[in-house]
Enzyme design. Structure first.
Site, PDB file in Angstrom:
ATOM      1  CG  ASN A 119      -1.833   1.137   1.325  1.00  0.00           C
ATOM      2  OD1 ASN A 119      -1.766   2.058   0.509  1.00  0.00           O
ATOM      3  ND2 ASN A 119      -2.714   1.123   2.306  1.00  0.00           N
ATOM      4  NE  ARG A 129      -6.024   1.752  -0.502  1.00  0.00           N
ATOM      5  CZ  ARG A 129      -6.108   2.800   0.288  1.00  0.00           C
ATOM      6  NH1 ARG A 129      -5.090   3.127   1.058  1.00  0.00           N
ATOM      7  NH2 ARG A 129      -7.209   3.512   0.329  1.00  0.00           N
ATOM      8  CG  HIS A 187     -12.161   3.938   2.597  1.00  0.00           C
ATOM      9  ND1 HIS A 187     -12.779   4.914   3.343  1.00  0.00           N
ATOM     10  CD2 HIS A 187     -10.829   4.133   2.739  1.00  0.00           C
ATOM     11  CE1 HIS A 187     -11.857   5.694   3.903  1.00  0.00           C
ATOM     12  NE2 HIS A 187     -10.670   5.231   3.542  1.00  0.00           N
ATOM     13  N   GLY A 197     -11.494   6.009   9.786  1.00  0.00           N
ATOM     14  CA  GLY A 197     -10.067   6.113  10.132  1.00  0.00           C
ATOM     15  C   GLY A 197      -9.668   7.565   9.983  1.00  0.00           C
ATOM     16  NE  ARG A 200      -9.010  13.051   1.975  1.00  0.00           N
ATOM     17  CZ  ARG A 200      -8.841  11.741   2.152  1.00  0.00           C
ATOM     18  NH1 ARG A 200      -9.802  11.012   2.690  1.00  0.00           N
ATOM     19  NH2 ARG A 200      -7.731  11.161   1.769  1.00  0.00           N
ATOM     20  NE  ARG A 202      -4.996   6.758  20.076  1.00  0.00           N
ATOM     21  CZ  ARG A 202      -4.246   5.752  19.682  1.00  0.00           C
ATOM     22  NH1 ARG A 202      -4.089   4.707  20.438  1.00  0.00           N
ATOM     23  NH2 ARG A 202      -3.650   5.778  18.500  1.00  0.00           N
ATOM     24  CD  GLU A 218      -8.384  -1.059   3.467  1.00  0.00           C
ATOM     25  OE1 GLU A 218      -7.889  -0.801   4.590  1.00  0.00           O
ATOM     26  OE2 GLU A 218      -8.518  -0.208   2.579  1.00  0.00           O
TER      27      GLU A 218
HETATM   28  P1  ADP Z   1      -5.906   5.296   8.362  1.00  0.00           P
HETATM   29  O1  ADP Z   1      -7.187   5.781   7.782  1.00  0.00           O
HETATM   30  O2  ADP Z   1      -4.757   6.234   8.106  1.00  0.00           O
HETATM   31  O3  ADP Z   1      -5.605   3.845   8.098  1.00  0.00           O
HETATM   32  P2  ADP Z   1      -6.648   4.433  11.016  1.00  0.00           P
HETATM   33  O4  ADP Z   1      -7.708   3.528  10.491  1.00  0.00           O
HETATM   34  O5  ADP Z   1      -5.491   3.843  11.731  1.00  0.00           O
HETATM   35  O6  ADP Z   1      -6.099   5.444   9.942  1.00  0.00           O
HETATM   36  O7  ADP Z   1      -7.381   5.457  12.009  1.00  0.00           O
HETATM   37  C1  ADP Z   1      -6.698   6.499  12.634  1.00  0.00           C
HETATM   38  C2  ADP Z   1      -7.662   7.208  13.570  1.00  0.00           C
HETATM   39  O8  ADP Z   1      -8.122   6.281  14.542  1.00  0.00           O
HETATM   40  C3  ADP Z   1      -7.002   8.365  14.317  1.00  0.00           C
HETATM   41  O9  ADP Z   1      -7.879   9.461  14.359  1.00  0.00           O
HETATM   42  C4  ADP Z   1      -6.829   7.765  15.715  1.00  0.00           C
HETATM   43  O10 ADP Z   1      -6.829   8.737  16.703  1.00  0.00           O
HETATM   44  C5  ADP Z   1      -8.076   6.921  15.796  1.00  0.00           C
HETATM   45  N1  ADP Z   1      -7.987   5.986  16.924  1.00  0.00           N
HETATM   46  C6  ADP Z   1      -7.180   4.924  17.084  1.00  0.00           C
HETATM   47  N2  ADP Z   1      -7.373   4.354  18.314  1.00  0.00           N
HETATM   48  C7  ADP Z   1      -8.312   5.097  18.929  1.00  0.00           C
HETATM   49  C8  ADP Z   1      -8.958   5.032  20.199  1.00  0.00           C
HETATM   50  N3  ADP Z   1      -8.651   4.106  21.086  1.00  0.00           N
HETATM   51  N4  ADP Z   1      -9.892   5.959  20.492  1.00  0.00           N
HETATM   52  C9  ADP Z   1     -10.210   6.914  19.599  1.00  0.00           C
HETATM   53  N5  ADP Z   1      -9.648   7.029  18.383  1.00  0.00           N
HETATM   54  C10 ADP Z   1      -8.719   6.136  18.053  1.00  0.00           C
END
Ligand code: ADP
Length: 448
Positions: A34, A126, A216, A246, A277, A321, A423
């Site tokens: 990816n 991907r 996605h 995400g 975004r 988070r 994925e």
């Molecule tokens: P990507 O789309 O880049 O693959 P991810 O699917 O890893 O990203 O998602 C990242 C997001 O998930 C970030 O905003 C991160 O803060 C959030 N995240 C991960 N763990 C937690 C958690 N325990 N509580 C809240 N948000 C979380």
């Protein structure tokens, strides 16, 4: 890590695009790549027809190289082994991929059954945008590369990076190892015209293919697949709403196992509020802003793609988070506002897709936020009881990181599940099928 130069893969040296029929019952090791704007994520997945049938495919290793082009951060891990972390100056994708492959085949990685380049049988990529050209995964040849290049104007931020990954893999592995492209857009090829057409002059669609494509797709397809295997359903019985939350976020309405609508559009900018975004915005804002702030079009697109969403609303961070922490520990009002706007935008899509599907059996949460934050799941589902969706608070908060589970009340008409996305698994399976001449799962394409 002391490693020699990658050697050519003799096993596939005669491969020229015709299906190698000897493979279907021998597990293949697929390197799934990816390639992002300055990173390469990878997994090594072992699969074959028998493993797919038993859902027994194995992830042998995974990792990431970030900050390609400067002092890169390397984080690799073979399954069940300690992580390998290092900083190294990797000037381009070729150097990053060399680094990945050298580690994968090295004794240090300890990946069982992978000791030389001949043990990597296929590379699966991907690819973000396949336009209207690619509605299924394909073995990459010169024409496919040309097709992906033609889609660059539709995805100028993503397809060039995917192409760099493909070219790097061609250089590292040579012609002997087949490569497969798996498109984020292809699962959405089943959307009807009523979902993919914008209300703009039709000739603009005809002339420039301006339409909703959706992204996605591999994640939404995986969630639909996993939901149906959990419930032992046939594909046609799957009527659900999937939420990939995400850094990028999208929702998908799935009817009879097929995507019938999705929230991202011509580009991944449309839809729900995301990390950076904006999601849905009245496009007149652009003209207004150009007068008020003197911003050029590309500058405004950058604002909408990179400085908006959770980051723009909170003025703090795009990381959910961290926002929840700010809210909890400092009572930051803008953090709360950003989270509330985010949750409202997701809730709006759940409502819209319940209407689109005429009711759904389940809503599936996935992606970093959807999989890990019970607080956000609860805030999103708040107020949806009149639509038949009741979250069970104790089930929701008891679900641990990475776990799959149902989190709705037994009486809830619309069930709610958390399913960690994967994925890479589908990219590996598609890659295996593509090079083995086994047909890909068929999603009937609606006539346009
Ligand atoms: P990507 O789309 O880049 O693959 P991810 O699917 O890893 O990203 O998602 C990242 C997001 O998930 C970030 O905003 C991160 O803060 C959030 N995240 C991960 N763990 C937690 C958690 N325990 N509580 C809240 N948000 C979380």
């Amino acid at each position: 890590m002391e490693l020699g130069p990658p050697r050519g893969n003799m096993l596939y040296s005669s491969w020229r695009g015709s299906p190698p029929h000897r493979f279907p019952n021998n597990p293949m090791n697929i390197l799934v790549l990816n390639s992002g704007s300055s990173s390469i994520k990878f997994q090594v997945v072992q699969t074959d027809q028998g493993l797919i049938a038993q859902d027994g495919d194995r992830c042998l290793a995974k990792g990431i190289v970030e900050r390609i082009g400067s002092l890169s951060l390397i984080h690799f891990q073979a399954t069940g082994r300690p992580a390998f972390k290092e900083d190294a100056p990797l000037r381009d994708y070729r150097a990053a991929l060399d680094c990945i492959v050298r580690w994968v085949i090295s004794p240090e990685s300890g990946i069982e059954g992978v000791a030389s380049m001949a043990d990597i049988h296929v590379v699966g990529h991907r690819v973000v945008h396949g336009g209207e050209k690619f509605s299924a995964s394909v073995v990459i040849d010169a024409k496919v590369v040309e097709g992906i290049e033609e889609c660059v104007e539709l995805a100028p931020l993503h397809n060039p990076a995917n192409l760099k990954g493909i070219r790097a893999a061609q250089e590292v592995f040579g012609r002997g190892v087949p490569q497969v492209a798996v498109f984020d857009t292809s699962f959405h090829a089943t959307m009807p015209e009523t979902a993919y057409l914008y209300g703009i002059p039709y000739h603009l669609y005809r002339r420039y293919k301006i339409r909703r494509y959706g992204f996605h797709g591999t994640s939404h397809r995986y969630l639909a697949y996993r939901y149906r295997t959990l419930g032992k359903l046939t594909r046609e019985k799957v009527n659900i709403i999937t939420l990939h939350l995400g850094n990028g976020c999208s929702a998908c309405a799935i009817k009879n196992g097929e995507s019938v609508n999705t929230s991202m559009g011509f580009t991944p900018l449309e839809g729900m509020v995301m990390g950076t975004r904006a999601g849905d915005v009245d496009v007149s804002v652009m003209e207004f802003l150009s007068h008020k702030e003197g911003l050029s079009l590309p500058e405004m697109i950058t604002v909408l793609n990179k400085q908006s969403g959770l980051l723009g609303l909170s003025g703090l961070t795009s990381d959910m988070r961290e926002l929840l922490e700010e809210e909890r520990e400092n009572g930051d009002r803008r953090a709360t506002l950003a989270v509330d706007v985010f949750c409202a935008s997701v809730r709006r899509y759940i409502g819209a897709y319940l209407a689109e599907l005429g009711g759904a059996e389940a809503v599936i949460f996935s992606g970093g936020i959807g999989e890990n934050s019970s607080v956000i799941r609860k805030r999103i589902c708040k107020g949806l009881e009149p639509l038949g969706l009741s979250l069970d608070d104790s089930r929701n908060s008891a679900l641990r990181r990475g776990q799959m589970g149902e989190i709705s009340k037994p009486t809830s008409r619309v069930k709610v599940h958390v399913i960690p996305t994967n994925e890479e698994l589908l990219i590996a399976r598609d890659s295996f099928r593509a090079v083995s001449g086994i047909p890909q799962p068929v999603y009937s394409r609606r006539k346009s």
